[in-house]
Write an enzyme that holds these catalytic residues in place. Sequence first.
Site, PDB file in Angstrom:
ATOM      1  N   ASN A 182      -0.431  -9.651   4.876  1.00 50.33           N
ATOM      2  CA  ASN A 182      -0.363  -8.206   5.091  1.00 50.33           C
ATOM      3  C   ASN A 182      -0.286  -7.490   3.740  1.00 50.33           C
ATOM      4  OD1 ASN A 182      -0.253  -5.812   6.506  1.00 50.33           O
ATOM      5  ND2 ASN A 182       1.691  -6.216   7.512  1.00 50.33           N
TER       6      ASN A 182
ATOM      7  N   CYS B 257      -5.034   0.134   4.062  1.00 46.67           N
ATOM      8  CA  CYS B 257      -5.073  -1.312   4.293  1.00 46.67           C
ATOM      9  C   CYS B 257      -6.484  -1.849   4.078  1.00 46.67           C
ATOM     10  CB  CYS B 257      -4.569  -1.649   5.690  1.00 46.67           C
ATOM     11  SG  CYS B 257      -5.534  -0.917   7.037  1.00 46.67           S
TER      12      CYS B 257
ATOM     13  N   GLN C 152       0.818  -1.212   0.000  1.00 44.02           N
ATOM     14  CA  GLN C 152       0.000   0.000   0.000  1.00 44.02           C
ATOM     15  C   GLN C 152       0.852   1.262   0.000  1.00 44.02           C
ATOM     16  OE1 GLN C 152      -1.478  -1.396   3.955  1.00 44.02           O
ATOM     17  NE2 GLN C 152      -1.417   0.786   4.506  1.00 44.02           N
TER      18      GLN C 152
ATOM     19  N   HIS D  55      -5.510  -1.674  12.109  1.00 44.62           N
ATOM     20  CA  HIS D  55      -4.951  -2.252  10.888  1.00 44.62           C
ATOM     21  C   HIS D  55      -5.800  -3.433  10.436  1.00 44.62           C
ATOM     22  CE1 HIS D  55      -2.011  -2.932   7.835  1.00 44.62           C
ATOM     23  NE2 HIS D  55      -1.541  -4.064   8.345  1.00 44.62           N
TER      24      HIS D  55
END
Length: 357
Positions: free
Chosen positions: A325, A165, A159, A305
Amino acid sequence: MTGFTMKLLTLFLCLSLTVVAFVSSADVKDDEDVSMVKFKKFKNRYRKKYNKGAQCSYYRRWRNRKKMVFKHNQAALLGNSSFTLVDNQFADETVEEWNSLLGLVIPGQFNLKKLGIKDLTAVDPNKSAEDRQVISSTITIPSSLDLRRHRCMPPIKSQLTCGACWAFIATTSVEFQSCLKNITTPVRLSEQQLIDCSRDYDTNGCNGGFYTNAWDYLINMGGQVANATYPYKGTAGSCQYSQGITKVSGRLSRYIYLDSNERTILSALLQRGPITVSIAANSKFILYSSGIFDDDSCKNGTINHGVVLVGYGRANGTDYWIVRNSWGTSWGLNGYILMKRNVNICRLAEYAFLALL
């Protein structure tokens, strides 16, 4: 005086100031493991460039965090921790810069009860025979599952410095489900579309959002376009999607809240694919390197997150999740992290959702 000499002099002054600061504290010693040479290698490794006058601050932050990493990893060698840390690409950054990696914002007046169904095994007469049950309660649960190399799992993305996110994890689920339903190869969809176009659904571009809001937008607007059509820029811009005109490559029909139950989450992951979750990420999460993350300090942290569960397993007597992630392949285990399972690590189970085509 050459530019290289000036850089060395600047670093020498940074080190001198740091040493003076630490010598004044009886509890901290100057650590030979941290040095100007290693900082230079760190800068080169991650192609770091600093604004004029900022290098000293970045150097001191990196130096302090490297000391923390060293101390933690020494404890891990002695068996006092199940994971290791590293001075990765974020080790020199400010807290504000760390916050730009996150960007998950839970919507106000969020009512989880209205977003799910009570019994995920209940028959839905309005659905086709193959999709009447969300998950089965009668299947055998295998000891492990790893979707990282599944044909429908898209490659790890980054990102960059955009706090989006929420858009990346929302997109991963749509990519995977669209691939399962319609095609045999991975589909790469546009996070930029969500960043630019879903503001009316309570998202805020690179300043945060929530994945169910992104899905609401996709359901109402007809789908998500390919990344090749609407590429990622890492900054928010004006919307370039026109409903009914711009070709879409991925769709979504509904999503289901999984009731903060890790057993239910595991069953849904096994039968239906990736599960989107929220976590309270802390400094050790950001500097994670390997092993099973089990840091208790995040259990009461603020959720900030979003990540995606793509598997589970057990090692050395500890159950873990395989977690995807959106910080690129140089972070963690090629973009993934193992997180302890069945303890609601970092509040991971509290906002778990399954998205379906």
